[in-house]
Design a protein around this motif. Sequence first.
Motif, PDB file in Angstrom:
ATOM      1  N   THR A 159       0.841  -1.188   0.000  1.00 46.85           N
ATOM      2  CA  THR A 159       0.000   0.000   0.000  1.00 46.85           C
ATOM      3  C   THR A 159       0.878   1.240   0.000  1.00 46.85           C
ATOM      4  OG1 THR A 159      -1.934   1.044   0.991  1.00 46.85           O
ATOM      5  CG2 THR A 159      -0.260   0.213   2.514  1.00 46.85           C
ATOM      6  N   VAL A 160       0.253   2.413  -0.133  1.00 48.94           N
ATOM      7  CA  VAL A 160       1.015   3.641  -0.363  1.00 48.94           C
ATOM      8  C   VAL A 160       1.050   4.577   0.844  1.00 48.94           C
ATOM      9  CG1 VAL A 160       0.694   3.592  -2.860  1.00 48.94           C
ATOM     10  CG2 VAL A 160      -1.014   4.718  -1.416  1.00 48.94           C
ATOM     11  N   SER A 161       0.492   4.148   1.976  1.00 46.29           N
ATOM     12  CA  SER A 161       0.532   4.994   3.172  1.00 46.29           C
ATOM     13  C   SER A 161       0.323   4.165   4.419  1.00 46.29           C
ATOM     14  CB  SER A 161      -0.537   6.101   3.100  1.00 46.29           C
ATOM     15  OG  SER A 161      -1.845   5.534   3.160  1.00 46.29           O
ATOM     16  N   GLN A 162       0.809   4.693   5.530  1.00 42.02           N
ATOM     17  CA  GLN A 162       0.593   4.044   6.816  1.00 42.02           C
ATOM     18  C   GLN A 162      -0.895   4.078   7.171  1.00 42.02           C
ATOM     19  OE1 GLN A 162       2.783   2.364   8.444  1.00 42.02           O
ATOM     20  NE2 GLN A 162       4.682   3.031   7.442  1.00 42.02           N
ATOM     21  N   TYR A 182       5.702   4.340  -0.623  1.00 45.64           N
ATOM     22  CA  TYR A 182       5.130   5.638  -0.979  1.00 45.64           C
ATOM     23  C   TYR A 182       5.206   5.873  -2.486  1.00 45.64           C
ATOM     24  CZ  TYR A 182       5.024   6.915   3.963  1.00 45.64           C
ATOM     25  OH  TYR A 182       4.757   6.952   5.301  1.00 45.64           O
ATOM     26  N   SER A 183       4.175   6.516  -3.011  1.00 44.56           N
ATOM     27  CA  SER A 183       4.182   6.886  -4.427  1.00 44.56           C
ATOM     28  C   SER A 183       5.363   7.802  -4.721  1.00 44.56           C
ATOM     29  CB  SER A 183       2.876   7.593  -4.801  1.00 44.56           C
ATOM     30  OG  SER A 183       1.796   6.692  -4.823  1.00 44.56           O
ATOM     31  N   GLU A 364      11.642   6.240  -9.318  1.00 42.77           N
ATOM     32  CA  GLU A 364      12.763   5.295  -9.289  1.00 42.77           C
ATOM     33  C   GLU A 364      12.853   4.632  -7.920  1.00 42.77           C
ATOM     34  OE1 GLU A 364      16.104   3.121 -10.579  1.00 42.77           O
ATOM     35  OE2 GLU A 364      14.617   4.265 -11.716  1.00 42.77           O
ATOM     36  N   ARG A 365      12.715   5.429  -6.878  1.00 38.11           N
ATOM     37  CA  ARG A 365      12.745   4.882  -5.519  1.00 38.11           C
ATOM     38  C   ARG A 365      11.579   3.936  -5.285  1.00 38.11           C
ATOM     39  NH1 ARG A 365       8.685   5.037  -2.420  1.00 38.11           N
ATOM     40  NH2 ARG A 365       8.362   7.187  -3.045  1.00 38.11           N
ATOM     41  N   ALA A 366      10.364   4.343  -5.697  1.00 40.06           N
ATOM     42  CA  ALA A 366       9.198   3.488  -5.508  1.00 40.06           C
ATOM     43  C   ALA A 366       9.354   2.174  -6.272  1.00 40.06           C
ATOM     44  CB  ALA A 366       7.936   4.222  -5.964  1.00 40.06           C
TER      45      ALA A 366
END
Length: 382
Positions: A159-162, A182-183, A364-366
């Motif tokens: 998922t993209v958030s806590q 995170y996106s 790139e990080r995601a």
Amino acid sequence: MHESGCQPGRPLRILYLSWRDREHPEAGGSETFVERTAEVLADHGHDVTLFTARFAGATKHTMHERVKVVRGGSRFGVYPHALSYLRKNRDRFDVVLDVQNGVPFWSPLAAAGLPVVNIVHHVHKDQWPMVLGKALGAVGWVLESRAAPFVYRHSPYVTVSQATRSDLAGLGVDPSRVQVIYSGNDQPADFSRYADVQRSEQPSLMVLGRLVPHKHNESAIDVVAALRERYPTLQLHIVGSGYWEENLRAHAAAAGVGERVNFHGFVDEDTKHRLLAQSWVVLMPSQKEGWGLTIVEAGLHATPAIAFEYAGGVTESIVSGETGLLAADQADLVAQVDSLLADAHLRGKYGENARRHARSFSWERAGCELEAHISSIVAARA
């Protein structure tokens, strides 16, 4: 904090199942996450296929850079088409990334032991009745809250958030199975092209995204109505397309601000960035967001954002009191918009903080984090 080095493992054959692709007229933040991470994975040598729905004018097969796109079925028909495609082609893949937009693709039922990763942006409890009505909405919520956790009980999640991680825990999904990635953010190589874009001369607000009921763009229109006497030249720019547009136009007319609300429809990337750079403040009035990609996109242009604090992931994409503000309710939203429109120094301070915050996120990080995660899952299954 958000950067991570990439250490690619062996090339994988990856299948994304997603409701829409980036060419779909109703594509949003979830589709952006899919497309951008897929591009990174393909660039790193993985064989990536995206199965998605067809739409008017769409071809059955196409390429998005190095990503193969296969389309089948329409808005709801895509689900059985995707399962059929997976069942026939599962020997061609090493892992399935099942993107759950309310309802997942139920891929564990056809994967036959192939690792499945469920990607969830946010939980849709409040959206179901808005989109489908009370009765059908109740069915949708049962599928999302009960059936999906059972079918995916042996699958890892992303998922993209806590905030969404916590919401999934409320549905019985063990947080230890949920990886937060995170996106990223689109950061044009030559961002100086927007350096000449000036803020609008008159006060301006902007909302960006699909025009659907659960985005609650009516709230942004109501802000303009509440502040029209204090800011006689205030304008709202609504950027995006969707079936709810006529309802929004009617709402603006009924509120007496039809001439102050500008509908731009779907725009290209360059136009989007120029509109973000011209705006004084970006609003995200949605009742629920997994992350809030528009917020960090606006941040690249030093444009602060305001959202509702109960909307979930926006509490992470906005650092309240530093890069933007979080409102408790509609009255608070009006007050906070007023505070930023009236104070150029505060807008500038929040904007520069928002720019620094936005630059800490990259696709790139995601993509690297997703790559490491699925590589470990495949290796463990092997």
